[in-house]
Design an enzyme around this catalytic site. Sequence first.
Site, mmCIF file in Angstrom:
data_model
loop_
_atom_site.group_PDB
_atom_site.id
_atom_site.type_symbol
_atom_site.label_atom_id
_atom_site.label_comp_id
_atom_site.label_asym_id
_atom_site.label_seq_id
_atom_site.Cartn_x
_atom_site.Cartn_y
_atom_site.Cartn_z
ATOM 1 N N LYS A 69 0.842 -1.200 0.000
ATOM 2 C CA LYS A 69 0.000 0.000 0.000
ATOM 3 C C LYS A 69 0.876 1.248 0.000
ATOM 4 O O LYS A 69 0.586 2.226 -0.699
ATOM 5 C CB LYS A 69 -0.941 -0.008 1.213
ATOM 6 C CG LYS A 69 -2.129 -0.928 1.007
ATOM 7 C CD LYS A 69 -2.895 -1.200 2.275
ATOM 8 C CE LYS A 69 -3.934 -2.288 2.011
ATOM 9 N NZ LYS A 69 -4.516 -2.858 3.208
ATOM 10 N N GLN A 113 -5.082 -1.461 9.435
ATOM 11 C CA GLN A 113 -4.959 -2.797 8.840
ATOM 12 C C GLN A 113 -5.565 -3.856 9.760
ATOM 13 O O GLN A 113 -5.222 -3.935 10.940
ATOM 14 C CB GLN A 113 -3.466 -3.094 8.581
ATOM 15 C CG GLN A 113 -3.204 -4.401 7.871
ATOM 16 C CD GLN A 113 -3.729 -4.415 6.431
ATOM 17 O OE1 GLN A 113 -3.561 -3.459 5.689
ATOM 18 N NE2 GLN A 113 -4.371 -5.501 6.048
ATOM 19 N N ASP A 136 -11.557 2.705 3.740
ATOM 20 C CA ASP A 136 -11.909 1.285 3.668
ATOM 21 C C ASP A 136 -13.420 1.112 3.523
ATOM 22 O O ASP A 136 -13.890 0.027 3.171
ATOM 23 C CB ASP A 136 -11.465 0.564 4.953
ATOM 24 C CG ASP A 136 -10.248 -0.316 4.740
ATOM 25 O OD1 ASP A 136 -9.941 -0.632 3.574
ATOM 26 O OD2 ASP A 136 -9.609 -0.685 5.743
#
Length: 311
Positions: A69, A113, A136
């Site tokens: 990422k 995460q 997200d």
Amino acid sequence: MANMKDAHTPLGCLAFEADIIDGKAFAAGLMARVKTEVDEIRSTGDKVPGLAVVLVGEDPASTVYVASKRRETQAAGMNSFEHRLPATTSQDDLLTLVGQLNADPTVHGILVQLPLPSHLDADAVIEAIDPAKDVDGFHIANAGKLAVGQTALVPCTPLGCIMLLKDRLDDLTGLHAVVVGRSNIVGKPMAQLLLQEDCTVTVAHRYSRDLPTLTRMADIVVVAVGRPEMVRGDWIKPGATVIDVGINRVIQDGKSRLVGDVAFAEMGHARAITPVPGGVGPMTIGCLLSNTLEAFRRAQARDAAAVKENL
Ligand code: NDP
């Protein structure tokens, strides 16, 4: 688009007529478009989109995801802020960091995460993220907006799936889509996105009866279950489009390899199918960058509106 006859595949069989949906190539195009927009933003203003990624602990898969990422965020010309915290981090300390990132005007997207170490409450952490920075798309505010058809930040994996489907099929109106799996991060938002495209949507899960009969009725089958090659060839009607979200590591002939939730080699009669790897997976990070750009643009619009109001 690639055809099985000219692609490197485990099957190498001429009877396999399904098109392979090349998620890697599509994602590369998406990331190039994001980069072009970021370059324009950089050349005309003093702010650029910034993505903060928080990693708690040293889970090997998460460490790899976070590194990739960072690489892709920087390659797109965005600012990447990485926060690595020890596995022993307390809930309070993690929430404090999320609060700081919420307040930081250089951060437009925040990603914590998952999975988090078991002593941490992931739901509470997600709910602490400013919904406007929730790239997200997991925050309850974004899930709710998606459910009622309002503008939301949409979870990256289903967003990538719907992009691939629209690119492949163009108009999804009236098609019957069966989504196998109902998780909050894939199955449920996938079903909402398909409904927005005016599909008839069936959502299946582990208690669904006679799953093969359900999937055989579908024009589109999206599978997000986490069971290697669970969906067999005779579960899919000829000409259906199959999106395989699953990523499963299996040992075959003494070698470790990735397989999806769909028995790929049995899908020759499908219209098109995403391979694993190289299908849905690469789309997820492309959509993360696209969501970060979107969050940046909305923040800019809010700032401009606030300035106008104060004039
Ligand atoms: P979850 O474990 O959260 O959800 C799995 C879903 O599958 C559940 O709804 C479960 O039903 C359902 N299920 C389990 N067993 C069966 C069965 N035998 N028949 C029917 N349904 C079943 O998984 P995720 O949604 O997070 O992920 C699914 C897969 O997608 C995994 O392989 C994951 O690695 C992959 N993934 C890939 C991503 C990518 O970037 N390509 C991103 C995210 C996930 P129930 O609700 O009844 O328990």
